[in-house]
Design a protein around this motif. Structure first.
Motif, PDB file in Angstrom:
ATOM      1  N   ILE A   1      -2.499  10.703   2.135  1.00 27.14           N
ATOM      2  CA  ILE A   1      -2.444   9.521   1.258  1.00 27.14           C
ATOM      3  C   ILE A   1      -1.648   8.402   1.921  1.00 27.14           C
ATOM      4  CG2 ILE A   1      -1.535   8.659  -0.925  1.00 27.14           C
ATOM      5  CD1 ILE A   1      -2.298  11.319  -2.170  1.00 27.14           C
TER       6      ILE A   1
ATOM      7  N   SER B   1       0.823  -1.210   0.000  1.00 25.28           N
ATOM      8  CA  SER B   1       0.000   0.000   0.000  1.00 25.28           C
ATOM      9  C   SER B   1       0.856   1.259   0.000  1.00 25.28           C
ATOM     10  CB  SER B   1      -0.929  -0.008   1.214  1.00 25.28           C
ATOM     11  OG  SER B   1      -0.181  -0.019   2.421  1.00 25.28           O
TER      12      SER B   1
ATOM     13  N   ALA C   1      -3.043   4.907   3.033  1.00 28.97           N
ATOM     14  CA  ALA C   1      -2.391   3.673   2.550  1.00 28.97           C
ATOM     15  C   ALA C   1      -2.016   2.773   3.719  1.00 28.97           C
ATOM     16  CB  ALA C   1      -1.149   4.033   1.730  1.00 28.97           C
TER      17      ALA C   1
ATOM     18  N   ALA D   1       1.044   4.001  -2.869  1.00 26.76           N
ATOM     19  CA  ALA D   1       0.827   5.404  -2.523  1.00 26.76           C
ATOM     20  C   ALA D   1       1.982   6.262  -3.020  1.00 26.76           C
ATOM     21  CB  ALA D   1       0.675   5.554  -1.010  1.00 26.76           C
TER      22      ALA D   1
END
Length: 791
Positions: free
Chosen positions: A500, A40, A504, A44
């Motif tokens: 973000i 993740s 994530a 990101a």
């Protein structure tokens, strides 16, 4: 009271253990959580690296206090501020509405061709660029009227310095053109020319052209641009902000909007000044002729009557009338001005009226200003629409209404002024009656002189107004002061890195957590002793951890051996530490739960404590005891339980295997698989085997058949002092726990206790206290070793 406190403490400890156990169950899958976080965060990072960045551009202006009645000007701001902050805020709000109007934004967009956007199509991303950065330039030749599309999008591939390939995104048509060659879109006709010489660096590169209608682009900017007043009520500062991927375009929009707004105000003021100047010059021509005429009349009168000096007698009589003459001059002047404006209104022309020529009625001056503003608005609207447009017709009705009201006001003002003039003249007539002795010639002279003075005063007044108008026209004061021209923030407002990365991280933890949670939710097998305790209700004698060995060895300190030692201690406790020989039966719900594994290893651990043990394989349907002991090939030909039950000629000595291999316990093999095992177990001879074992051994361990599959075990339970019911974790369906629950509740199995086999302590099921104690003295690092050694 102490008992209640102890119960509360026990509940608190149990809750803490459950929370820790739950955490450990999820920590078992730490690799998935770690992988989810890495993936993740990587995604990101890639998104932030390649996402289109948006920057905020800001500006700030100050509204000045210039006295003007032109459209869009800030009229008498300080006077309004004295009336309260609400009036000032209302005026500032009006100017903000003008700044955000479609009329001004349309001028800005048309001036800079902002409805045409250029994009550099890179490998994975689309990056917007300015028209100066683009190697190509688009020119719209003709506008089309099309209801199906409101924009044109073209993908341009530069093939050479003279040629390009064009793909219409709306129709998917692909054609090749030369630079300068005309082509058609959905909303217009265009040509593409090189912005500068197309070098070889741009060949085979792709660009995207997006061409929107002016109206669509205006609406976009109206939504995106923010124009707000300062937070202070008395402030005249206006703040601008616009967010976009290309700061240069945002700067252009804000700066040109400010300049267009200022120029628009100046243009309206210039038009009004010209109209006033034209009116004054026309009136000066007429008044000049009247003044020449009255001067000539005075000259002729003096020549005819031979008058050179006025006597003192006339001065005495006329002093009292001097003040009245001044009033007559003022009222007469006001009547002249009213007539001038009325004549202008009655004329067929729709010209602007003079805004400030000395009229003494403020209400009429305000109505003249409103009339001029409406005329200017109509003139500006007619630049883009025709006379038949609904808005123009509506505006013309407003102009007619204001014109009608203005005529009524002028008529009332004229009547009032005429009344005042008549009153003063009546008073003057009374005074003149008192000077009847003044010679006729002198009265005539005074009449002509008075008329001369009135016309001369009006002439001088118009000259003064013309100079004031010219000075105002030449000064052109700025209506706004730019505090800060448009500037960009160095840090993009989007994408927001922190948010973000945080999202994530949450997804990286949340997705594996949800998967594990759903897996556990759908997993209906027995996981821990809590499941057994909750459903069955029988005491838990022990938990055997997952192990890869078939039988423990002497002096073994592994977790499995420690678990069997704990089981040995618990069994002795359940047997009340009796020194008498005991028969312990081992059974399970179904096959494959490890009852033979428990039987053989429990026999091994009992012999380690110096006890004599007889292990009986009573599962005559599926014997596995010899397999676990690893002596199948050596002893599977021997007589066993089946042979003893079926033949009176076979004795117990014939079926007992004395300490096979290196084991210190004796074994009775189950024998050959019989066709009628239930009937054999019912003949009563199996009880002889058990009684013989209890007479000669400390413990008799009987490995029986699963209770849910056959009735063999239930036929033998009367001989048992204790029955160990084996439940294999992560194997047996929880619904099958109904079998041991029924056996326990109905007391069909004697003195039943539960043994949980194959418990995976690494997954957080169970506690495993003391397992492996003595092998690792650095217990403080056990958690981290367990964490990083999971498989």
């Amino acid at each position: 009271m102490d008992k209640l406190n102890n119960q509360k403490n026990d509940l608190a400890i149990e809750d803490n253990i459950n929370i820790k156990q739950l955490v450990e169950q999820y920590l078992y899958y730490w690799k998935w959580f770690f992988l989810g976080i890495i993936l993740s965060l990587t995604l990101a990072f890639i998104y932030i690296k390649n996402a289109e960045k948006h920057y905020n551009v800001s500006s700030k202006i100050l509204l000045n206090d210039n006295e003007s009645s032109s459209k869009g000007d800030i009229a008498s701001m300080m006077d309004q501020a004295l009336l309260g902050g609400s009036s000032l805020n209302s005026e500032v709000g009006d100017q903000i509405d003008i700044l955000k109007s479609k009329r001004l934004l349309t001028k800005v967009i048309q001036k800079n061709n902002l409805n045409i956007e250029y994009f550099d199509l890179q490998e994975f991303i689309k990056k917007q660029i300015t028209s100066s950065e683009s190697p190509i330039k688009v020119t719209k030749l003709k506008e089309k009227q099309n209801n199906d599309f409101d924009n044109d999008k073209f993908t341009i591939t530069i093939l050479s310095t003279t040629k390009f390939r064009l793909k219409n995104q709306n129709t998917k048509d692909v054609k090749e053109y030369y630079f300068g060659q005309k082509f058609n879109g959905e909303i217009g006709e265009y040509i593409i020319t090189p912005n500068y010489k197309v070098s070889k660096d741009y060949i085979k590169k792709n660009f995207l052209l997006s061409i929107e209608s002016i109206n669509n682009k205006v609406e976009q900017f109206q939504k995106n641009i923010r124009i707000d007043p300062n937070s202070e009520k008395s402030s005249k500062v206006i703040n601008f902000s616009l967010t976009g991927p290309v700061p240069e375009i945002s700067k252009t929009v804000i700066n040109d909007l400010i300049n267009t707004y200022n120029n628009d105000i100046l243009e309206d003021e210039h038009k009004l000044t010209q109209a006033t100047s034209k009116f004054i010059n026309n009136r000066l021509d007429i008044v000049s002729k009247d003044l020449n005429g009255v001067d000539k009349s005075l000259e002729d009168f003096k020549l005819k009557n031979k008058i050179t000096n006025i006597g003192k007698e006339s001065e005495i009589f006329l002093e009292s009338a001097e003040d009245n003459n001044k009033s007559i001059y003022g009222y007469t002047t006001q009547l002249q001005l009213v007539n001038y404006i009325t004549n202008e209104l009655n004329s067929s022309n729709s010209d602007l009226l003079p805004s400030n020529i000395g009229l003494g009625n403020e209400a009429i001056i305000a109505e003249v200003g409103s009339y001029n503003n409406l005329l200017l608005t109509k003139e500006d609207m007619l630049k883009s629409v025709t006379e038949e447009h609904p808005n123009v017709i509506k505006l013309q009705r407003q102009i007619s209404n204001v014109k009608k009201n203005l005529k009524n006001s002028l008529r009332l003002y004229k009547n009032n002024t005429q009344t005042m003039l008549n009153s003063v003249q009546d008073k003057q007539n009374k005074i003149e009656n008192r000077i009847q002795k003044i010679p006729k010639e002198e009265r005539g002279f005074k009449n002509i002189a008075r008329q001369q003075q009135i016309i001369e005063s009006l002439y001088l007044f118009l000259l003064q107004k013309r100079e004031e108008n010219e000075i105002k026209s030449a000064s052109t004061p700025q209506n706004i002061k730019v505090i800060d021209y448009a500037y960009e923030d160095s840090i993009p407002v989007s994408p927001k890195k922190l948010i973000i990365f945080l999202a994530a991280l949450i997804l990286g933890l949340g997705i594996p957590f949800c998967i594990v949670y759903i897996y556990k939710l759908l997993n209906n097998t027995v996981n821990s002793k809590e499941d057994v305790e909750k459903i069955v209700g029988a005491p838990i004698a022990g938990q055997i951890p997952k192990s890869h060995i078939s039988i423990i060895e002497n002096n073994d300190n592994s977790s499995a051996s420690e678990a069997f030692r704990i089981l040995r201690t618990n069994i002795n406790f359940l047997l009340k530490n009796s020194t008498d020989s005991k028969a312990i039966f081992i059974t399970s719900t179904t096959s494959g739960e490890g009852k033979s594994f428990v039987s053989t290893n429990f026999a091994q651990i009992l012999t380690m404590s110096g006890k004599s043990v007889l292990l009986i394989g009573a599962d005559i349907r599926s014997p596995k005891v010899l397999d676990y002991l690893g002596i199948t090939d050596e002893f599977n030909h021997r007589y066993g339980v089946t042979e003893y039950l079926s033949s009176q000629d076979i004795s117990l000595d014939d079926i007992i295997i004395k300490k096979p291999a290196n084991y210190k316990f004796d074994v009775i093999y189950s024998g050959q698989i019989a066709p009628n095992p239930s009937e054999l177990l019912m003949n009563g001879r199996f009880d002889e085997i058990v009684q013989y074992g209890k007479k000669h051994y400390d413990y008799v361990l009987v490995d029986t058949a699963p209770v849910s599959l056959v009735t063999d075990t239930l036929l033998l339970t009367e001989s048992a002092d204790l029955t160990m019911y084996v439940v294999r974790a992560h194997y047996l369906d929880k619904r099958m726990l109904a079998v041991p629950r029924e056996m326990h509740s109905e007391d069909r199995i004697k003195n039943m206790s539960m043994v949980i086999n194959d418990v995976d302590f690494s997954k957080g099921y169970g506690y495993g206290y003391g397992y492996g104690y003595g092998n690792d003295h650095n217990n403080g690092n056990n958690f981290f070793k367990k964490l990083f050694k999971r498989k």
